[in-house]
Design a protein around this motif. Structure first.
Motif, PDB file in Angstrom:
ATOM      1  N   THR A 128       0.844  -1.197   0.000  1.00  0.00           N
ATOM      2  CA  THR A 128       0.000   0.000   0.000  1.00  0.00           C
ATOM      3  C   THR A 128       0.881   1.248   0.000  1.00  0.00           C
ATOM      4  N   GLU A 129       0.613   2.134  -0.935  1.00  0.00           N
ATOM      5  CA  GLU A 129       1.354   3.394  -0.982  1.00  0.00           C
ATOM      6  C   GLU A 129       0.710   4.430  -0.068  1.00  0.00           C
ATOM      7  N   THR A 130      -0.595   4.325   0.102  1.00  0.00           N
ATOM      8  CA  THR A 130      -1.326   5.158   1.055  1.00  0.00           C
ATOM      9  C   THR A 130      -2.221   4.236   1.880  1.00  0.00           C
ATOM     10  N   ALA A 131      -2.760   4.741   2.963  1.00  0.00           N
ATOM     11  CA  ALA A 131      -3.752   3.968   3.715  1.00  0.00           C
ATOM     12  C   ALA A 131      -4.885   3.575   2.763  1.00  0.00           C
ATOM     13  N   SER A 132      -5.307   2.323   2.814  1.00  0.00           N
ATOM     14  CA  SER A 132      -6.230   1.809   1.804  1.00  0.00           C
ATOM     15  C   SER A 132      -7.349   0.973   2.421  1.00  0.00           C
ATOM     16  N   LYS A 133      -8.475   0.949   1.700  1.00  0.00           N
ATOM     17  CA  LYS A 133      -9.585   0.073   2.042  1.00  0.00           C
ATOM     18  C   LYS A 133      -9.833  -0.846   0.851  1.00  0.00           C
ATOM     19  N   LEU A 134      -9.982  -2.130   1.115  1.00  0.00           N
ATOM     20  CA  LEU A 134     -10.214  -3.058   0.017  1.00  0.00           C
ATOM     21  C   LEU A 134     -11.064  -4.229   0.466  1.00  0.00           C
ATOM     22  N   LEU A 135     -11.629  -4.893  -0.512  1.00  0.00           N
ATOM     23  CA  LEU A 135     -12.417  -6.097  -0.290  1.00  0.00           C
ATOM     24  C   LEU A 135     -11.670  -7.278  -0.894  1.00  0.00           C
ATOM     25  N   MET A 136     -11.587  -8.362  -0.144  1.00  0.00           N
ATOM     26  CA  MET A 136     -10.930  -9.572  -0.639  1.00  0.00           C
ATOM     27  C   MET A 136     -12.002 -10.599  -0.980  1.00  0.00           C
ATOM     28  N   ILE A 137     -12.002 -11.043  -2.243  1.00  0.00           N
ATOM     29  CA  ILE A 137     -13.034 -11.956  -2.750  1.00  0.00           C
ATOM     30  C   ILE A 137     -12.435 -13.346  -2.941  1.00  0.00           C
ATOM     31  N   PRO A 138     -13.072 -14.383  -2.391  1.00  0.00           N
ATOM     32  CA  PRO A 138     -12.556 -15.750  -2.551  1.00  0.00           C
ATOM     33  C   PRO A 138     -12.466 -16.166  -4.017  1.00  0.00           C
ATOM     34  N   VAL A 139     -11.487 -17.001  -4.304  1.00  0.00           N
ATOM     35  CA  VAL A 139     -11.259 -17.453  -5.681  1.00  0.00           C
ATOM     36  C   VAL A 139     -12.484 -18.152  -6.254  1.00  0.00           C
ATOM     37  N   SER A 140     -13.159 -18.967  -5.446  1.00  0.00           N
ATOM     38  CA  SER A 140     -14.298 -19.739  -5.947  1.00  0.00           C
ATOM     39  C   SER A 140     -15.397 -18.825  -6.484  1.00  0.00           C
ATOM     40  N   ASN A 141     -15.615 -17.697  -5.841  1.00  0.00           N
ATOM     41  CA  ASN A 141     -16.638 -16.764  -6.314  1.00  0.00           C
ATOM     42  C   ASN A 141     -16.214 -16.086  -7.610  1.00  0.00           C
ATOM     43  N   LYS A 142     -14.940 -15.787  -7.735  1.00  0.00           N
ATOM     44  CA  LYS A 142     -14.434 -15.187  -8.977  1.00  0.00           C
ATOM     45  C   LYS A 142     -14.779 -16.067 -10.176  1.00  0.00           C
ATOM     46  N   GLU A 143     -14.580 -17.373 -10.053  1.00  0.00           N
ATOM     47  CA  GLU A 143     -14.874 -18.291 -11.162  1.00  0.00           C
ATOM     48  C   GLU A 143     -16.380 -18.407 -11.394  1.00  0.00           C
ATOM     49  N   GLU A 144     -17.141 -18.482 -10.316  1.00  0.00           N
ATOM     50  CA  GLU A 144     -18.597 -18.617 -10.437  1.00  0.00           C
ATOM     51  C   GLU A 144     -19.208 -17.404 -11.129  1.00  0.00           C
ATOM     52  N   TRP A 145     -18.797 -16.201 -10.732  1.00  0.00           N
ATOM     53  CA  TRP A 145     -19.360 -14.973 -11.290  1.00  0.00           C
ATOM     54  C   TRP A 145     -18.956 -14.770 -12.744  1.00  0.00           C
ATOM     55  N   TYR A 146     -17.836 -15.362 -13.135  1.00  0.00           N
ATOM     56  CA  TYR A 146     -17.371 -15.197 -14.516  1.00  0.00           C
ATOM     57  C   TYR A 146     -18.404 -15.709 -15.517  1.00  0.00           C
ATOM     58  N   SER A 147     -19.056 -16.809 -15.194  1.00  0.00           N
ATOM     59  CA  SER A 147     -20.077 -17.365 -16.095  1.00  0.00           C
ATOM     60  C   SER A 147     -21.479 -16.856 -15.770  1.00  0.00           C
ATOM     61  N   LYS A 148     -21.657 -16.321 -14.562  1.00  0.00           N
ATOM     62  CA  LYS A 148     -22.987 -15.927 -14.104  1.00  0.00           C
ATOM     63  C   LYS A 148     -23.340 -14.482 -14.457  1.00  0.00           C
ATOM     64  N   TYR A 149     -22.339 -13.600 -14.429  1.00  0.00           N
ATOM     65  CA  TYR A 149     -22.600 -12.169 -14.628  1.00  0.00           C
ATOM     66  C   TYR A 149     -21.740 -11.612 -15.766  1.00  0.00           C
ATOM     67  N   LYS A 150     -22.391 -11.053 -16.764  1.00  0.00           N
ATOM     68  CA  LYS A 150     -21.672 -10.463 -17.887  1.00  0.00           C
ATOM     69  C   LYS A 150     -20.840  -9.267 -17.433  1.00  0.00           C
ATOM     70  N   THR A 151     -21.361  -8.494 -16.489  1.00  0.00           N
ATOM     71  CA  THR A 151     -20.621  -7.314 -16.021  1.00  0.00           C
ATOM     72  C   THR A 151     -19.310  -7.716 -15.345  1.00  0.00           C
ATOM     73  N   TRP A 152     -19.324  -8.829 -14.615  1.00  0.00           N
ATOM     74  CA  TRP A 152     -18.097  -9.310 -13.973  1.00  0.00           C
ATOM     75  C   TRP A 152     -17.098  -9.782 -15.027  1.00  0.00           C
ATOM     76  N   ARG A 153     -17.596 -10.478 -16.035  1.00  0.00           N
ATOM     77  CA  ARG A 153     -16.730 -10.950 -17.123  1.00  0.00           C
ATOM     78  C   ARG A 153     -16.087  -9.768 -17.841  1.00  0.00           C
ATOM     79  N   ASN A 154     -16.868  -8.724 -18.099  1.00  0.00           N
ATOM     80  CA  ASN A 154     -16.319  -7.529 -18.741  1.00  0.00           C
ATOM     81  C   ASN A 154     -15.274  -6.849 -17.856  1.00  0.00           C
ATOM     82  N   PHE A 155     -15.540  -6.857 -16.548  1.00  0.00           N
ATOM     83  CA  PHE A 155     -14.612  -6.249 -15.592  1.00  0.00           C
ATOM     84  C   PHE A 155     -13.274  -6.996 -15.594  1.00  0.00           C
TER      85      PHE A 155
END
Length: 208
Positions: free
Chosen positions: A96-123
């Motif tokens: 971190t270069e500055t104080a930061s806030k972030l969300l950590m998403i499990p790998v399994s959800n990343k794969e699931e959303w890839y086929s489930k949501y077009k917006t996630w795939r585009n992202f």
């Protein structure tokens, strides 16, 4: 957390996906200069940056590090996603270069959303594209620009990231980011001051 998600990612993701992210993500609030990822680690989750700035660096055999690119609000790290997908060890150092806030998403959800949501795939596609552009810019900087030009580009990037013309970084840290030595950076900064493009203060560089 859902309000921050809607504020920073509402234009990218549909409400259903935002709700799913809110349900599975782990919220992290970390200080400046905090190690988020080290070389050799296995990656079990991927970040969504809500605020702050993260430096992504690549270490060499001598344990020096080259700055590759920055992550800012609304970004994720495509290199992290690659490690997640391939279950391979990280080859980058994220700090971190500055104080930061972030969300950590499990790998399994990343794969699931890839086929489930077009917006996630585009992202995800956009993140890979941005990674390629950032890496090409880094290569161009190293291969085609002199160190003084790289330093000028570095300072301009810091102005945008920090939203300030006061850059609180010691010469040694600037030198490390640009893969050179402190005495060279100090000389170049002094030349820039003589040319009246910056002012060197005791603890920061002021860009005019």
């Amino acid at each position: 957390m859902i309000q921050e998600l809607k504020q920073y990612y509402g234009s990218l993701f549909e409400p259903e996906l935002l709700e799913e992210i809110n349900g599975v993500a782990t919220f992290m609030e970390v200080p400046k200069e905090h190690d988020l990822m080290k070389p050799g680690q296995y990656i079990k989750s991927m970040p969504l940056l809500l605020s702050g700035s993260i430096k992504i660096m690549r270490p060499d055999v001598n344990r020096d590090e080259l700055l590759l690119y920055h992550l800012e609000r609304g970004d994720t790290c495509a290199m992290t996603m690659t490690c997640c997908t391939g279950n391979t060890k990280s080859e980058i150092h994220a700090v971190t270069e500055t104080a930061s806030k972030l969300l950590m998403i499990p790998v399994s959800n990343k794969e699931e959303w890839y086929s489930k949501y077009k917006t996630w795939r585009n992202f995800v596609f956009a993140s890979y594209h941005n990674l390629m552009m950032d890496l090409l810019e880094s290569v161009d900087n190293i291969a085609f620009n002199n160190l003084d030009e790289r330093l000028e580009n570095y300072l301009q990037d810091k102005i945008q990231i920090l939203n300030s013309k006061h850059i609180y970084k010691p010469h040694k840290e600037i030198a490390a980011d640009l893969h050179t030595i402190r005495v060279v950076i100090s000389r170049l900064l002094k030349e820039m001051e003589n040319n009246k493009t910056i002012v060197l203060h005791r603890s920061f560089v002021e860009v005019l």
